[in-house]
Design a protein around this motif. Structure first.
Motif, short mmCIF file in Angstrom:
data_model
loop_
_atom_site.label_atom_id
_atom_site.label_comp_id
_atom_site.label_asym_id
_atom_site.label_seq_id
_atom_site.Cartn_x
_atom_site.Cartn_y
_atom_site.Cartn_z
N TYR A 39 -4.54 0.84 -6.24
CA TYR A 39 -5.62 -0.05 -5.60
C TYR A 39 -4.83 -0.66 -4.15
CZ TYR A 39 -3.29 -3.56 -8.38
OH TYR A 39 -2.22 -4.09 -9.13
N CYS A 40 -3.59 -0.45 -3.90
CA CYS A 40 -2.93 -0.96 -2.58
C CYS A 40 -2.42 0.27 -1.69
CB CYS A 40 -1.62 -1.63 -3.04
SG CYS A 40 -1.70 -3.24 -2.26
N GLY A 78 3.51 -10.24 -0.22
CA GLY A 78 4.05 -8.90 0.57
C GLY A 78 3.01 -7.83 0.35
N PRO A 81 7.71 -9.40 -2.26
CA PRO A 81 8.71 -10.53 -1.52
C PRO A 81 10.09 -10.33 -2.15
CG PRO A 81 7.26 -11.54 -3.15
CD PRO A 81 6.57 -9.89 -2.89
N THR A 106 4.11 -14.48 -5.26
CA THR A 106 3.48 -13.31 -6.00
C THR A 106 4.39 -12.26 -5.94
OG1 THR A 106 1.08 -14.50 -5.19
CG2 THR A 106 1.10 -12.04 -5.96
N SER A 130 2.12 -9.76 -11.17
CA SER A 130 1.06 -8.87 -11.40
C SER A 130 1.36 -7.90 -12.52
CB SER A 130 1.14 -7.99 -10.10
OG SER A 130 0.57 -8.82 -8.98
N ASN A 170 -1.61 -11.68 -12.69
CA ASN A 170 -2.82 -11.25 -11.98
C ASN A 170 -2.98 -9.82 -12.61
OD1 ASN A 170 -2.53 -13.58 -10.52
ND2 ASN A 170 -1.80 -12.30 -8.51
N ILE A 199 -8.91 -10.29 -11.87
CA ILE A 199 -9.36 -10.45 -10.52
C ILE A 199 -10.40 -9.00 -10.24
CG2 ILE A 199 -8.48 -9.80 -8.24
CD1 ILE A 199 -5.76 -10.94 -9.11
N PHE A 201 -11.82 -6.26 -8.41
CA PHE A 201 -11.36 -5.14 -7.21
C PHE A 201 -12.18 -5.29 -6.16
CE2 PHE A 201 -10.55 -0.33 -7.21
CZ PHE A 201 -9.56 -0.54 -5.97
N MET A 202 -11.43 -5.49 -5.19
CA MET A 202 -11.87 -5.76 -3.56
C MET A 202 -11.75 -4.28 -2.78
SD MET A 202 -10.85 -9.55 -2.64
CE MET A 202 -8.96 -9.26 -2.49
N SER A 207 -7.63 1.21 -0.63
CA SER A 207 -7.44 1.00 -1.89
C SER A 207 -7.93 1.95 -2.95
CB SER A 207 -8.39 -0.47 -2.09
OG SER A 207 -9.76 -0.24 -1.76
N MET A 332 -3.97 -4.56 2.15
CA MET A 332 -3.30 -5.78 1.30
C MET A 332 -1.81 -5.78 1.49
SD MET A 332 -5.40 -7.79 0.09
CE MET A 332 -5.68 -8.32 -1.73
N1 SAM Z 1 3.86 -6.86 -4.64
C1 SAM Z 1 3.29 -8.35 -5.11
C2 SAM Z 1 2.54 -8.08 -6.26
O1 SAM Z 1 2.42 -7.00 -6.97
O2 SAM Z 1 2.09 -9.11 -6.84
C3 SAM Z 1 2.50 -9.07 -4.05
C4 SAM Z 1 1.67 -8.46 -3.19
S1 SAM Z 1 0.21 -7.73 -3.75
C5 SAM Z 1 -0.59 -7.11 -2.57
C6 SAM Z 1 -0.71 -9.27 -4.27
C7 SAM Z 1 -1.55 -9.27 -5.22
O3 SAM Z 1 -3.07 -8.58 -4.66
C8 SAM Z 1 -1.50 -8.58 -6.56
O4 SAM Z 1 -1.81 -9.59 -7.70
C9 SAM Z 1 -2.57 -7.38 -6.58
O5 SAM Z 1 -3.06 -7.11 -7.89
C10 SAM Z 1 -3.49 -7.73 -5.62
N2 SAM Z 1 -4.37 -6.81 -4.97
C11 SAM Z 1 -4.04 -5.67 -4.12
N3 SAM Z 1 -4.96 -4.91 -3.69
C12 SAM Z 1 -6.10 -5.40 -4.43
C13 SAM Z 1 -7.59 -5.00 -4.44
N4 SAM Z 1 -8.09 -3.97 -3.69
N5 SAM Z 1 -8.42 -6.01 -5.11
C14 SAM Z 1 -7.76 -6.97 -5.81
N6 SAM Z 1 -6.76 -7.52 -5.73
C15 SAM Z 1 -5.81 -6.66 -5.27
#
Ligand code: SAM
Length: 337
Positions: A39-40, A78, A81, A106, A130, A170, A199, A201-202, A207, A332
């Motif tokens: 999703y990232c 990040g 981080p 996070t 996460s 998360n 959470i 999914f956004m 993503s 993200m």
């Molecule tokens: N690398 C770290 C981690 O994995 O927690 C920090 C960065 S990550 C982008 C931060 C949070 O964003 C994570 O908990 C991840 O699950 C959430 N995240 C990333 N893309 C997302 C999406 N499309 N929808 C919802 N949450 C998302």
């Protein structure tokens, strides 16, 4: 404050056009990550933008400036981080800034066990880890890394360390990928000092988001099938999450439902990207290049004024409703989730 000028303004507050008081800054320390969560990183071939990260010296100065304007809560995110080895030094410095009451990170948890005692000694107040699944193979399928045990152990260590009252986990819920694990996941968290945050999914950039993968909060609750009660001790430290308890269990279950129940009305945050852009809204276009201002040698008063102006601008710190009406999608891993 470092690099201050003689005519220092009196301490003030950041209040936006919509009268929301801004007290929270999320800081992305890098857009690099050792995971490739679907999703990232929806497209594995996409080139990752250059990591033009700000040095600690700049970050500390920017946090000092924002603390002067009323920011009291910082979260480092990040990318990942903990890929920045200077994070311990950064936290130690930020924890001594007047006005900063809470410092969180996070993290994907992969390197957490190694750094946890030093992070806590430096002044870390809370940690969000996460974890989208309790299944080793699903973990690898989602993140691209065979790292379930490492992350799971880091969560156990954080939970048992006594450094934090609750460890936040998360979990992005995705249909037919991990939604079937929700009852087991809930039971696992309730028995521990864990606040499990489901959470929604956004639809962020890259993503791989699709309506077929989305599970809204109402459906998540049906899947859990427990009579959860609102947690009276939620306080103001949980941000957009709505937190629940179950009987006398120590754990908590929370929902972060940006899509089905947007929380723009109560937004109190700003974001700093890894390359130093200040962002008012995750789904807005406006940005203020604080990193460039520092490189150009602007003094603290000038930077403060620019932040003040930006926060007062309804385009920068917007309050748009209707998630899907928004024209801009954030990356993200670069903005920092
Ligand atoms: N690398 C770290 C981690 O994995 O927690 C920090 C960065 S990550 C982008 C931060 C949070 O964003 C994570 O908990 C991840 O699950 C959430 N995240 C990333 N893309 C997302 C999406 N499309 N929808 C919802 N949450 C998302």
């Amino acid at each position: 404050m470092s690099n201050d000028t003689d005519n220092k303004p009196s301490r003030t507050e950041l209040v936006d056009f919509w009268k929301r008081k801004i007290t929270y800054l999320r800081v992305s320390l890098t857009n690099r990550c050792n995971f490739r969560c679907k999703y990232c990183y929806g497209n594995p071939d996409l080139k990752i933008p250059k990591d033009d990260r700000l040095p600690n010296e700049y970050l500390i100065r920017l946090i000092e400036i924002t603390a002067f304007l009323g920011i009291n809560k910082i979260r480092f995110t990040g990318g990942e981080p903990l890929l920045r080895r200077d994070i311990i030094d950064l936290i130690a410095n930020v924890s001594s800034i007047e006005g900063i009451k809470s410092i969180g990170i996070t993290t994907n948890g992969y390197y957490l066990a190694k750094y946890l005692p030093d992070l806590a000694t430096a002044g870390l107040s809370n940690v969000n880890i996460s974890l989208d699944t309790l299944n080793k193979d699903t973990f690898k399928a989602i993140t691209g890394v065979d790292g379930f045990e490492k992350v799971y152990l880091a969560i156990e260590l954080a939970e048992q360390s006594g450094y934090f009252p609750l460890v936040k986990v998360n979990t992005v819920v995705m249909r037919s990928i991990n939604d079937m694990e929700m009852p087991r996941f809930t039971e696992w968290a309730l028995k521990r000092k864990i606040d499990l945050r489901f959470i929604e999914f956004m639809p962020t950039a890259d993503s791989g988001w699709g309506k077929n993968l989305f599970v809204g909060e109402d459906e998540m609750r049906e899947k859990i099938r427990l009579n959860l009660e609102a947690d009276p001790e939620s306080g103001d430290n949980i941000g957009p999450a709505r937190r629940y308890r179950y009987k006398d269990y120590p754990g908590r279950i929370s929902f972060i439902s940006a899509v089905s129940h947007n929380f723009c009305d109560s937004c109190n945050r700003l974001r700093l990207t890894a390359n130093g852009d200040l962002i008012g809204c995750l789904f807005g276009r406006g940005k203020l290049s604080l990193g460039n201002m520092m490189k150009k040698g602007l003094n603290n008063i000038d930077i403060m004024e620019r932040i003040f102006e930006a926060v007062g601008d309804p385009e920068f710190k917007g309050i748009r409703g209707g998630f899907f009406a928004r024209e801009h999608k954030p990356l993200m891993r670069s903005v920092g989730g």
